[in-house]
Design a protein around this motif. Structure first.
Motif, PDB file in Angstrom:
ATOM      1  N   TYR A  44       0.842  -1.184   0.000  1.00 26.35           N
ATOM      2  CA  TYR A  44       0.000   0.000   0.000  1.00 26.35           C
ATOM      3  C   TYR A  44       0.880   1.238   0.000  1.00 26.35           C
ATOM      4  O   TYR A  44       1.670   1.438   0.916  1.00 26.35           O
ATOM      5  CB  TYR A  44      -0.942   0.006   1.209  1.00 26.35           C
ATOM      6  CG  TYR A  44      -2.234  -0.704   0.907  1.00 26.35           C
ATOM      7  CD1 TYR A  44      -3.329   0.010   0.440  1.00 26.35           C
ATOM      8  CD2 TYR A  44      -2.347  -2.080   1.021  1.00 26.35           C
ATOM      9  CE1 TYR A  44      -4.517  -0.629   0.116  1.00 26.35           C
ATOM     10  CE2 TYR A  44      -3.523  -2.728   0.706  1.00 26.35           C
ATOM     11  CZ  TYR A  44      -4.603  -1.991   0.250  1.00 26.35           C
ATOM     12  OH  TYR A  44      -5.768  -2.635  -0.074  1.00 26.35           O
ATOM     13  N   GLN A  47       0.026   7.183  -0.993  1.00 25.72           N
ATOM     14  CA  GLN A  47      -1.121   7.779  -1.690  1.00 25.72           C
ATOM     15  C   GLN A  47      -2.384   6.948  -1.434  1.00 25.72           C
ATOM     16  O   GLN A  47      -3.443   7.491  -1.146  1.00 25.72           O
ATOM     17  CB  GLN A  47      -0.855   7.875  -3.185  1.00 25.72           C
ATOM     18  CG  GLN A  47      -2.039   8.440  -3.952  1.00 25.72           C
ATOM     19  CD  GLN A  47      -1.818   8.468  -5.450  1.00 25.72           C
ATOM     20  OE1 GLN A  47      -0.694   8.429  -5.922  1.00 25.72           O
ATOM     21  NE2 GLN A  47      -2.904   8.541  -6.201  1.00 25.72           N
ATOM     22  N   ARG A  48      -2.279   5.624  -1.522  1.00 21.57           N
ATOM     23  CA  ARG A  48      -3.441   4.758  -1.286  1.00 21.57           C
ATOM     24  C   ARG A  48      -3.910   4.868   0.162  1.00 21.57           C
ATOM     25  O   ARG A  48      -5.114   4.904   0.441  1.00 21.57           O
ATOM     26  CB  ARG A  48      -3.093   3.303  -1.638  1.00 21.57           C
ATOM     27  CG  ARG A  48      -4.223   2.328  -1.393  1.00 21.57           C
ATOM     28  CD  ARG A  48      -5.443   2.608  -2.266  1.00 21.57           C
ATOM     29  NE  ARG A  48      -6.478   1.606  -2.033  1.00 21.57           N
ATOM     30  CZ  ARG A  48      -7.773   1.879  -1.928  1.00 21.57           C
ATOM     31  NH1 ARG A  48      -8.208   3.109  -2.074  1.00 21.57           N
ATOM     32  NH2 ARG A  48      -8.638   0.913  -1.710  1.00 21.57           N
ATOM     33  N   LYS A  49      -2.954   4.943   1.106  1.00 18.58           N
ATOM     34  CA  LYS A  49      -3.330   5.101   2.513  1.00 18.58           C
ATOM     35  C   LYS A  49      -4.064   6.430   2.712  1.00 18.58           C
ATOM     36  O   LYS A  49      -5.056   6.490   3.446  1.00 18.58           O
ATOM     37  CB  LYS A  49      -2.095   5.044   3.415  1.00 18.58           C
ATOM     38  CG  LYS A  49      -1.463   3.666   3.486  1.00 18.58           C
ATOM     39  CD  LYS A  49      -0.199   3.735   4.330  1.00 18.58           C
ATOM     40  CE  LYS A  49       0.606   2.464   4.248  1.00 18.58           C
ATOM     41  NZ  LYS A  49       1.902   2.596   4.938  1.00 18.58           N
ATOM     42  N   GLU A  51      -5.866   7.999   0.489  1.00 16.68           N
ATOM     43  CA  GLU A  51      -7.213   7.831  -0.079  1.00 16.68           C
ATOM     44  C   GLU A  51      -8.124   7.103   0.907  1.00 16.68           C
ATOM     45  O   GLU A  51      -9.278   7.478   1.094  1.00 16.68           O
ATOM     46  CB  GLU A  51      -7.146   7.040  -1.391  1.00 16.68           C
ATOM     47  CG  GLU A  51      -6.510   7.785  -2.541  1.00 16.68           C
ATOM     48  CD  GLU A  51      -6.170   6.877  -3.720  1.00 16.68           C
ATOM     49  OE1 GLU A  51      -6.476   5.665  -3.679  1.00 16.68           O
ATOM     50  OE2 GLU A  51      -5.581   7.384  -4.685  1.00 16.68           O
ATOM     51  N   LEU A  52      -7.603   6.041   1.520  1.00 21.66           N
ATOM     52  CA  LEU A  52      -8.404   5.290   2.491  1.00 21.66           C
ATOM     53  C   LEU A  52      -8.776   6.164   3.692  1.00 21.66           C
ATOM     54  O   LEU A  52      -9.878   6.051   4.228  1.00 21.66           O
ATOM     55  CB  LEU A  52      -7.651   4.047   2.965  1.00 21.66           C
ATOM     56  CG  LEU A  52      -7.509   2.922   1.945  1.00 21.66           C
ATOM     57  CD1 LEU A  52      -6.531   1.867   2.448  1.00 21.66           C
ATOM     58  CD2 LEU A  52      -8.849   2.296   1.616  1.00 21.66           C
ATOM     59  N   ASP A  54      -9.264   9.372   3.684  1.00 21.90           N
ATOM     60  CA  ASP A  54     -10.079  10.530   3.323  1.00 21.90           C
ATOM     61  C   ASP A  54     -11.566  10.170   3.337  1.00 21.90           C
ATOM     62  O   ASP A  54     -12.259  10.184   2.323  1.00 21.90           O
ATOM     63  CB  ASP A  54      -9.661  11.079   1.960  1.00 21.90           C
ATOM     64  CG  ASP A  54     -10.234  12.466   1.715  1.00 21.90           C
ATOM     65  OD1 ASP A  54     -10.987  12.976   2.579  1.00 21.90           O
ATOM     66  OD2 ASP A  54      -9.933  13.042   0.646  1.00 21.90           O
ATOM     67  N   ARG A  58     -15.169  10.685   0.877  1.00 16.80           N
ATOM     68  CA  ARG A  58     -16.014   9.529   0.543  1.00 16.80           C
ATOM     69  C   ARG A  58     -17.461   9.794   0.949  1.00 16.80           C
ATOM     70  O   ARG A  58     -18.393   9.454   0.223  1.00 16.80           O
ATOM     71  CB  ARG A  58     -15.467   8.274   1.231  1.00 16.80           C
ATOM     72  CG  ARG A  58     -15.967   6.985   0.621  1.00 16.80           C
ATOM     73  CD  ARG A  58     -15.186   5.751   1.094  1.00 16.80           C
ATOM     74  NE  ARG A  58     -13.738   5.918   0.945  1.00 16.80           N
ATOM     75  CZ  ARG A  58     -12.872   6.033   1.960  1.00 16.80           C
ATOM     76  NH1 ARG A  58     -13.274   5.940   3.200  1.00 16.80           N
ATOM     77  NH2 ARG A  58     -11.593   6.209   1.723  1.00 16.80           N
ATOM     78  N   GLY A  86     -16.450   8.552  -9.013  1.00 15.16           N
ATOM     79  CA  GLY A  86     -15.623   7.446  -8.566  1.00 15.16           C
ATOM     80  C   GLY A  86     -16.321   6.099  -8.563  1.00 15.16           C
ATOM     81  O   GLY A  86     -15.692   5.085  -8.284  1.00 15.16           O
TER      82      GLY A  86
END
Length: 175
Positions: A44, A47-49, A51-52, A54, A58, A86
């Motif tokens: 991970y 950047q992916r962390k 996104e999770l 945020d 969402r 998304g």
């Protein structure tokens, strides 16, 4: 916290702004922990962390649900309506299910069931034809869990992204 009957004690409700930080960390911890065990090659990125984590963003495009046990948020799932920014639903009039995760100490306790029950009930309330979702290729246990609930593999919805191949599943709610 006692994991026995944790699913029976779960209260599922819509996430509130004050839940965002806890839900974000729960997602990161759950995904990293599970993939480290089952798919150790998955890494991970920061950047992916981010996104999770945020969850506020969402919540702007999806209904984020949380499972609470004894006042503590211990699980989450998000449902995006058709046309939401998304959304990866490939069928018309279908909701996109995302980010099902439970607290690491509750993995295997059945806590996913009340979360999925609530998300699927919400899709029915929205009068959706189906619920679409994606599972990382190789995550067979996750795929089996969805199939036991009636989701079926639908390769037409597969997504090949630069960093991951996602296999598509659908639960038809009508006809």
């Amino acid at each position: 916290m006692d994991s026995r009957n944790v699913a029976d004690r779960a209260l599922v409700r819509e996430a509130r702004p004050e839940d965002d930080a806890v839900v974000g960390e729960l997602l990161v911890e759950a995904f990293i922990t599970q993939y480290a065990k089952k798919l150790p090659e998955v890494v991970y990125t920061e950047q992916r962390k981010a996104e999770l984590r945020d969850v506020a963003a969402r919540r702007k495009v999806a209904t984020v649900l949380v499972a609470e046990v004894d006042g503590e948020v211990v699980g989450t799932v998000a449902l995006l309506p058709p046309g939401a920014e998304g959304s990866e639903a490939w069928l018309p009039n279908s909701a996109d299910l995302r980010g099902l995760a439970t607290s690491v100490r509750h993995h295997g306790s059945g806590l996913g069931k009340p979360l999925l029950d609530a998300a699927e009930a919400l899709a029915r309330k929205w009068n959706m034809d189906a619920v679409c979702l994606h599972v990382r290729k190789g995550a067979e246990g996750v795929a089996r869990m969805y199939m036991k609930r009636g989701y079926v593999r639908e390769p037409v919805g597969d997504m090949s992204l630069p960093s991951v191949f996602l296999e598509a599943y659908v639960l038809r709610l009508k006809g």
